[in-house]
Scaffold this motif. Structure first.
Motif, short mmCIF file in Angstrom:
data_model
loop_
_atom_site.label_atom_id
_atom_site.label_comp_id
_atom_site.label_asym_id
_atom_site.label_seq_id
_atom_site.Cartn_x
_atom_site.Cartn_y
_atom_site.Cartn_z
N GLU A 96 -23.29 85.44 -10.27
CA GLU A 96 -22.32 86.50 -10.57
C GLU A 96 -22.20 86.73 -12.07
OE1 GLU A 96 -17.56 87.40 -9.87
OE2 GLU A 96 -18.57 85.81 -8.72
N SER A 97 -22.24 85.66 -12.85
CA SER A 97 -22.02 85.78 -14.30
C SER A 97 -23.16 86.49 -15.02
CB SER A 97 -21.82 84.39 -14.92
OG SER A 97 -23.03 83.64 -14.89
N MET A 98 -24.34 86.54 -14.40
CA MET A 98 -25.51 87.12 -15.06
C MET A 98 -25.61 88.64 -14.91
SD MET A 98 -28.71 84.54 -14.46
CE MET A 98 -29.73 85.64 -15.44
N CYS A 99 -24.82 89.23 -13.99
CA CYS A 99 -25.12 90.59 -13.55
C CYS A 99 -24.10 91.62 -14.01
CB CYS A 99 -25.19 90.62 -12.02
SG CYS A 99 -26.39 89.43 -11.36
N ASP A 100 -24.58 92.84 -14.23
CA ASP A 100 -23.71 93.96 -14.59
C ASP A 100 -23.19 94.68 -13.36
OD1 ASP A 100 -24.27 93.68 -17.44
OD2 ASP A 100 -26.27 94.41 -16.94
N THR A 101 -23.98 94.70 -12.31
CA THR A 101 -23.60 95.35 -11.06
C THR A 101 -24.40 94.71 -9.93
OG1 THR A 101 -23.20 97.52 -10.02
CG2 THR A 101 -25.32 97.21 -11.13
N PHE A 102 -24.04 95.05 -8.68
CA PHE A 102 -24.61 94.33 -7.54
C PHE A 102 -25.02 95.29 -6.43
CE2 PHE A 102 -21.98 91.41 -9.83
CZ PHE A 102 -22.63 90.19 -9.75
N THR A 103 -26.03 94.86 -5.66
CA THR A 103 -26.43 95.58 -4.46
C THR A 103 -26.94 94.55 -3.45
OG1 THR A 103 -27.70 97.47 -3.63
CG2 THR A 103 -28.81 96.05 -5.23
N LEU A 104 -27.57 95.03 -2.38
CA LEU A 104 -28.02 94.12 -1.33
C LEU A 104 -29.31 94.64 -0.71
CD1 LEU A 104 -27.10 95.57 1.67
CD2 LEU A 104 -24.91 95.19 0.54
N GLU A 105 -30.06 93.72 -0.13
CA GLU A 105 -31.28 94.11 0.60
C GLU A 105 -31.18 93.65 2.05
OE1 GLU A 105 -34.77 91.71 0.78
OE2 GLU A 105 -33.14 90.59 1.66
#
Length: 371
Positions: free
Chosen positions: A60-69
């Motif tokens: 979580e700390s590494m990312c600017d935004t999130f999605t899924l596959e």
């Protein structure tokens, strides 16, 4: 005009072949991808760092935004991320897509035609559904299940007990869904992408062939489908706008004499869109990354007609396959296993040679399920 902060790293829930292809699409845009996946050597590990569930804080700390596959991403993970970050698509879209009853109820609420269906909570409810819907019918788990798993076709009264013995345990988690049979001529799907500003772009309707619930072939565009395109686009547009959806969505449909009947949605990039890597100006994977990152969408126009064939269970000889002009081979870096999607090929040769080339490519496959 509001300028969004640049997205440098996207966190992706799941690390299968869809994650691999999303990572490949993100890299030329200057965007890194990292993955939350409990199999460290998953296909997506070739394109970005993989974090297991015990390392979710670092992920979580590494990312600017999130999605899924993977549409069965746990809702608790999605809800947690949304407290402090953006997740595309949203947890609400997941809530709908993860439950077939929620999904079909939403379809009907939006005026999208479905097969007749009933909720089933117990054996008496299953008997009632068989009386109301008639036989044959398909009994499915309302949650989970993919590629033909989690379902049973009830053809006679004698099948009812067997079906309940196989699937009834799932009612401890959620009701089952009984779906009536319909007469349909073929299966098609439409893929669309919606940006953060609400722009929608549509890929052409494609025709899909399944074997034992597994997609084996996609033809793009679907032959003789111009008269179906408007209805398909309107159906998926209603869903995208109602859910305030961002990213790629797929709507699977049956073609009937009365028009299109909706089957289900996938809140992610989809197997029936793999042909877009070579066959569209901007692939479904790149357009999903663009949408999640707040970038302008790319063209969904086709470059030329394409046929995509899944490689299932066992790899072909790549030298034999690639000796055929117009064949593109995608290896998912998975171990061979019966019934498992381990790669795909896309064939593009122009209309006159396409069918002959497809037949040549099929001859190279060890497993030719439904082809």
């Amino acid at each position: 005009m509001t300028t969004l902060a640049p997205v440098r790293t996207i966190g992706i829930f799941g690390g299968g072949q869809l994650g691999l292809m999303l990572g490949n699409a993100a890299r030329p845009l200057g965007i890194m991808t990292v993955f939350l996946e409990d199999s460290p050597n998953c296909p997506a590990s070739l394109t970005g760092q993989v974090f297991t569930s015990t390392q979710s804080d670092r992920f979580e700390s590494m990312c600017d935004t999130f999605t899924l596959e993977f549409e069965n991403t746990p809702l608790e993970h999605a809800n947690h991320i949304e407290k402090n970050h953006k997740l595309f698509p949203s947890s609400h879209a997941l809530l709908i897509a993860q439950d077939r009853l929620n999904e079909k109820n939403l379809f009907n609420e939006l005026g999208i035609t479905t097969v007749p269906f009933l909720s089933v909570n117990d054996l008496d409810g299953l008997r009632h559904a068989c009386q109301q819907l008639g036989l044959p019918l398909v009994l499915k788990t309302s949650r989970g299940g993919y590629d033909g798993k989690g379902q049973f076709v009830i053809r006679t009264i004698d099948d009812i007990i067997t079906a309940w013995d196989e699937l009834g345990e799932a009612t401890k988690i959620a009701p089952l869904i009984a779906e009536g049979f319909i007469d349909f001529s073929r299966e098609v799907s439409i893929i669309a992408v919606r940006s953060q500003t609400g722009e929608i772009r549509y890929y052409p309707l494609v025709e899909n062939t399944h074997s034992n619930g597994i997609l084996v072939k996609t033809v793009a565009p679907a032959p003789n489908s111009d008269h179906l395109t408007w209805q398909a686009q309107q159906n998926i547009k209603k869903l995208l706008e109602h859910l305030d959806y961002v990213g790629v969505m797929t709507l699977e449909l049956f073609v009937t004499d009365a028009g299109l009947i909706a089957n289900e949605i996938a809140p992610r990039v989809h197997n029936s869109g793999h042909w877009t890597i070579e066959g569209a100006v901007c692939s479904q994977f790149e357009n999903h990354i663009r949408a999640v990152a707040g970038l302008p969408l790319g063209s969904t126009d086709i470059t030329q007609p394409s046929v995509m064939i899944n490689i299932i269970g066992q790899f072909p000889d790549p030298s034999q396959l690639l000796a055929i002009s117009g064949v593109h081979f995608h290896h998912y870096h998975k171990e061979e296993r019966a019934g498992r999607k381990i790669g795909h090929i896309t064939i593009m040769t122009g209309d006159e040679l396409l069918n002959d080339t497809v037949n040549q490519a099929i001859e190279c496959l060890p497993n030719r399920l439904g082809l």
